[in-house]
Design a protein around this motif. Structure first.
Motif, mmCIF file in Angstrom:
data_model
loop_
_atom_site.group_PDB
_atom_site.id
_atom_site.type_symbol
_atom_site.label_atom_id
_atom_site.label_comp_id
_atom_site.label_asym_id
_atom_site.label_seq_id
_atom_site.Cartn_x
_atom_site.Cartn_y
_atom_site.Cartn_z
ATOM 1 N N CYS A 274 -11.033 -1.114 -4.358
ATOM 2 C CA CYS A 274 -12.201 -0.272 -4.080
ATOM 3 C C CYS A 274 -12.862 0.091 -5.409
ATOM 4 O O CYS A 274 -12.294 0.853 -6.197
ATOM 5 N N LYS B 59 0.014 4.086 1.169
ATOM 6 C CA LYS B 59 -0.207 4.849 2.403
ATOM 7 C C LYS B 59 0.262 4.070 3.636
ATOM 8 O O LYS B 59 0.815 4.648 4.571
ATOM 9 N N CYS C 216 -6.718 0.188 4.906
ATOM 10 C CA CYS C 216 -7.460 1.191 4.125
ATOM 11 C C CYS C 216 -8.961 0.940 4.194
ATOM 12 O O CYS C 216 -9.759 1.889 4.184
ATOM 13 N N THR C 217 -9.357 -0.348 4.239
ATOM 14 C CA THR C 217 -10.789 -0.656 4.247
ATOM 15 C C THR C 217 -11.466 -0.148 5.511
ATOM 16 O O THR C 217 -12.673 0.110 5.515
ATOM 17 N N VAL D 295 -1.240 -4.992 -0.625
ATOM 18 C CA VAL D 295 -2.495 -4.629 -1.299
ATOM 19 C C VAL D 295 -3.265 -5.918 -1.574
ATOM 20 O O VAL D 295 -2.799 -6.777 -2.317
ATOM 21 N N THR E 225 -6.416 0.290 -5.759
ATOM 22 C CA THR E 225 -6.082 -0.875 -4.952
ATOM 23 C C THR E 225 -5.800 -0.412 -3.525
ATOM 24 O O THR E 225 -5.183 0.639 -3.312
ATOM 25 N N ILE E 226 -6.215 -1.202 -2.537
ATOM 26 C CA ILE E 226 -6.086 -0.803 -1.137
ATOM 27 C C ILE E 226 -5.674 -2.003 -0.292
ATOM 28 O O ILE E 226 -5.773 -3.156 -0.714
ATOM 29 N N CYS E 227 -5.248 -1.701 0.961
ATOM 30 C CA CYS E 227 -4.877 -2.751 1.908
ATOM 31 C C CYS E 227 -5.991 -2.928 2.937
ATOM 32 O O CYS E 227 -6.999 -2.211 2.919
ATOM 33 N N CYS F 236 0.843 -1.206 0.000
ATOM 34 C CA CYS F 236 0.000 0.000 0.000
ATOM 35 C C CYS F 236 0.872 1.248 0.000
ATOM 36 O O CYS F 236 1.882 1.332 0.733
ATOM 37 N N ASP G 112 -9.736 4.607 5.276
ATOM 38 C CA ASP G 112 -9.944 5.494 4.125
ATOM 39 C C ASP G 112 -11.095 5.066 3.225
ATOM 40 O O ASP G 112 -11.622 5.883 2.465
ATOM 41 N N HIS G 113 -11.487 3.786 3.273
ATOM 42 C CA HIS G 113 -12.535 3.292 2.374
ATOM 43 C C HIS G 113 -13.554 2.443 3.149
ATOM 44 O O HIS G 113 -13.798 1.277 2.804
#
Length: 423
Positions: free
Chosen positions: A172, A162, A183-184, A168, A178-180, A160, A187-188
């Motif tokens: 999303c 961030k 992040c879920t 990753v 792509t996120i880790c 990731c 941030d998401h």
């Protein structure tokens, strides 16, 4: 010594795919434009500083610069990771073949997740720790074969941007990034964001991308066929105009004994008419040919990039390129590629037999006056009767239309059909 497959792979990828067309060096912090052309971030900065706008050096298309400047352009993760891997490979060629973990044992295996060559002892140690127990370890020979037969299977995991310690693993759909796992939650979060496993998203998108590239292949074939037709018509125009020019010259020489000065003056005027018309039509056809070549090249370049992305890219790389790739392909699919030549080769020199009476050698027919003829008109009809006329197009087709005409109007149409096409 590198195997034959490895040599081909290095040549195709390193020389033709990983070099920036601006600085001719390997990409540094590669940025991909909406037109799917990739350049170094620093090279794009120089272009913007020099011209004040973001213009692709290859296709010359202008693109909107993000508010944050060149740094905010989409990163080409696929290319960056390939460059990093090849740079590491170059460094390793100059180093001794020692274990990259303990620096003692001889290299026997490769940990894909650590992106390191390790000895047998370090390979066994991987199984002792929970954090490395699930790592993918290959024998060196097995890794080399997989590297060139199925590169995506031995790519190191993506991390990731961030949360640098997290892999990753999700995609999303809301933000198209792509996120880790972290992040879920931060941030998401759901329900505002919709995300799913990265591998599932990649499988679905690969199916979509395969279908889109197949459609691109059809468009590319159509563009090629249209280009061939335009090229053939261009050659026909040259040939046809040369024939008519010769007819003008022959007739001009035949009547030159009567009135030399006026014949030559009139003949030169006719030649100029032919030349002007020839240049205009050829210019139109060449412009169309150039447009079709540009379209064909854009489609081929995009399809080639997509093929390489699918062949060598992993799930993270595929989904990182999804937004720009899909946008570019959809724009190309809207382009008209199946078309007829914008001009034809119709031209006719109609000579006159009595120059002294007509004061001219003849006329050059370049309008549509001879392209249409009335067909299917009965010899007799009632005055003001509604009838259907067929204007036969020579030589390619016909068109029909109903109109209210009189017998006198039919006679006029049969004499000068081109003057009444819009009636």
């Amino acid at each position: 010594m590198a195997s034959k497959e490895e040599s081909v792979f290095l040549e195709n990828i390193n020389d033709n795919f990983l070099s920036c067309s601006v600085c001719s060096a390997r990409y540094k912090n590669a940025k991909i434009l909406p037109c799917v052309h990739t350049f170094c971030e620093q090279c794009l900065r120089k272009i913007v500083e020099k011209s004040g706008e973001l213009t692709c050096p290859i296709c010359r298309r202008s693109h909107e610069l993000p508010a944050g400047g060149v740094a905010e352009l989409s990163a080409n993760v696929f290319v960056d990771q390939l460059v990093e891997e090849f740079n590491k490979q170059d460094e390793k060629k100059a180093a001794l073949r020692k274990c990259e973990a303990c620096q003692k044992g001889e290299i026997k295996e490769r940990c894909v997740d650590c992106a390191a060559n390790i000895c047998s002892n370090c390979s066994q140690a991987h199984g002792f720790f929970p954090t490395t127990r699930s790592h993918r370890i290959f024998a060196i020979d097995e890794y080399q074969r997989a590297k060139f037969n199925n590169p995506a299977s031995v790519r190191p995991p993506a991390y990731c941007s961030k949360h640098h310690d997290n892999q990753v693993k999700f995609y999303c759909d809301t933000c198209e990034v792509t996120i880790c796992l972290e992040c879920t939650a931060i941030d998401h979060p759901r329900p505002e964001h919709k995300f799913r496993y990265l591998d599932d998203a990649a499988v679905e998108y690969k199916q979509l991308l395969t279908k889109m590239t197949q459609e691109l292949q059809i468009k590319e074939n159509e563009a090629g066929e249209s280009k061939a037709a335009v090229q053939q018509m261009t050659e026909s125009v040259d040939s046809r105009f040369q024939e008519e020019i010769m007819k003008v010259k022959v007739h001009m020489e035949k009547t030159i004994e009567e009135t030399t000065h006026k014949i030559r003056e009139n003949g030169d005027s006719l030649l100029q008419q032919l030349k002007t018309e020839h240049e205009e039509r050829k210019t139109n056809l060449q412009a169309q040919l150039k447009d079709l070549e540009c379209t064909e090249n854009d489609i081929a370049a995009t399809r080639d990039y997509a093929d390489k992305l699918m062949q060598y890219g992993n799930a993270s790389q595929l989904m990182s390129a999804k937004k720009s790739m899909t946008s570019q392909i959809r724009e190309l699919l809207k382009v008209t590629t199946k078309c007829e030549p914008v001009d034809d080769d119709y031209v006719e020199f109609q000579s006159t037999d009595n120059f002294c009476e007509t004061k001219t050698l003849g006329t050059i027919k370049v309008t549509e006056e001879k392209r249409y003829e009335l067909c299917g008109v009965s010899e007799y009809s009632r005055v003001d009767e509604q009838i259907t006329l067929t204007l036969q197009v020579r030589p390619t087709g016909s068109r029909t239309g109903g109109t209210k005409v009189t017998r006198e109007r039919i006679t006029a149409l049969m004499k000068t059909p081109d003057d009444n096409l819009n009636t």
